[in-house]
Design a protein around this motif. Sequence first.
Motif: not given
Ligand code: HEM
Length: 448
Positions: A253-255, A259, A328, A347, A352, A355-356, A366, A381
Amino acid sequence: MTDADASDADTDAPADDSAADALSRREALKAAVAVGGATGLAACVDRLDGAEPVPAGDGPDAHPERQFAWNDFVRTDDAGNWQYPSHQTLLYLTFPREGPPADADREAVAGALDALDRAYAWSHEGLLHSAAYSPRYFERFGDPLAVPDDVSLPEPTPLADYETPEFDTQDVLVHLASDRPDALLAAERALTGDADEANGVSFPSALTDALEVDARRTGFVGAGIPRQKADGIEGIPADNPVPKASPLFMGFMAGFRQNQATEDDVTIGEGPFAEGTTKSVGNWRQRLSDWYGEQDHEQQVMEMFSPGHAVNDLVEGVGENLGDDSGIDRFTDEVVPNAKEYGRVGHAQKAARANRDGDGNPLLLRRHFESADEGIASLHFPSLQRSIDQFEGVRRAMNGVDATEATPAVRQRVNNGILEYIFVRHRGYFLVPPRSLRALPTPDGAAG
Ligand code: HEM
């Protein structure tokens, strides 16, 4: 398609004949979105006997001024995480002449978008949508864009040494999203002049009276759907290891709500474009054979979240147990120590860090969804933030340069989050104006 049909959308085995009918109807609709255009819609309408009506809209004045006000109008899961519509389409449009558009062009675009707001309820059961404009569009006028100093809208650029995306510099991006593939297709058909009505509402004009469709990209998101779409597409191993419960191809899951930036956080506060935002949209090809073939769940958790998540056993399955917070923040200072100790970094952990805001709140909202366009697994994205430089900062933080400098085990794209498996193909930046300025706006906001 009924709600009951929708709720079993992700089961593999229909329980009885009516469920079997519903399943084949649903499959036909999903296929129709991917095919699109008149052929896709005809296929779709043929299958719609007995489908629930799509709720009608209240018109543009009654729908939120923020075109991106989606969060209060979508489903949430048990933890309160927003679940964006299952089916989505991105239409990239160009204005075919030199210089700025004329009033007649603006009226054509306004007529089509206003009709859309009358045709469909502002919800995942109707249609959520937005129209956004690129820096290249605003350059047509030769005047500066009237946004506050802390809002940037540059031309897109590579954000890592090795990136070679094709830049989306089309003038307009229209984003459509619905749980109802039939609504999504009928809306697109009216917007692009293939029909003069949608959901019983007549359209006085089409977007294509003023604009040309340059690219059409489709996608989907939600537990079970990526697995259903994964069979036989490039980038996914042949045995289709995508977990049934996963809303995304990579199995997590994401999002999580905590976060994500709130809609308020990403809103431009002053000037004619107040209640607007900026939108970055990337498309990332995924190559997941090593992700699934060489990594066990613990290693995946290390690379997706952080080594701390793995050693503390924080993520079960796709991560539903995390509730509304990935947790995170405990691990964002650990990137370099983790690189040295585990030879890997996460990742989410890297991203992160940038991202604050000063109070510790996320900057980016996102709204990712997957795609099987052209038979290739990719991620769309879209990210909303008050200013594009915030997106760029977060994307650069994903490069993990400090981790690569700390140990040879972490390289540019190896053991460095998920960079080994994702490859950017397209990137575009846009301004999402308030609804009242969404039709070919001038950069001073005097018309639109
Ligand atoms: C196939 C590509 C990607 C997948 C499957 C993916 C998946 C995820 C997952 C599972 C998380 C952890 C849970 C969450 O907080 O949502 C995460 C966090 C994050 N992703 Fe991605 N992501 C992808 C690409 C990207 C890209 C291209 C960016 C560009 C900036 C990005 C930015 C972020 C950020 C900022 C977080 C951290 C959130 C926080 O601040 O806590 N992601 N992503």
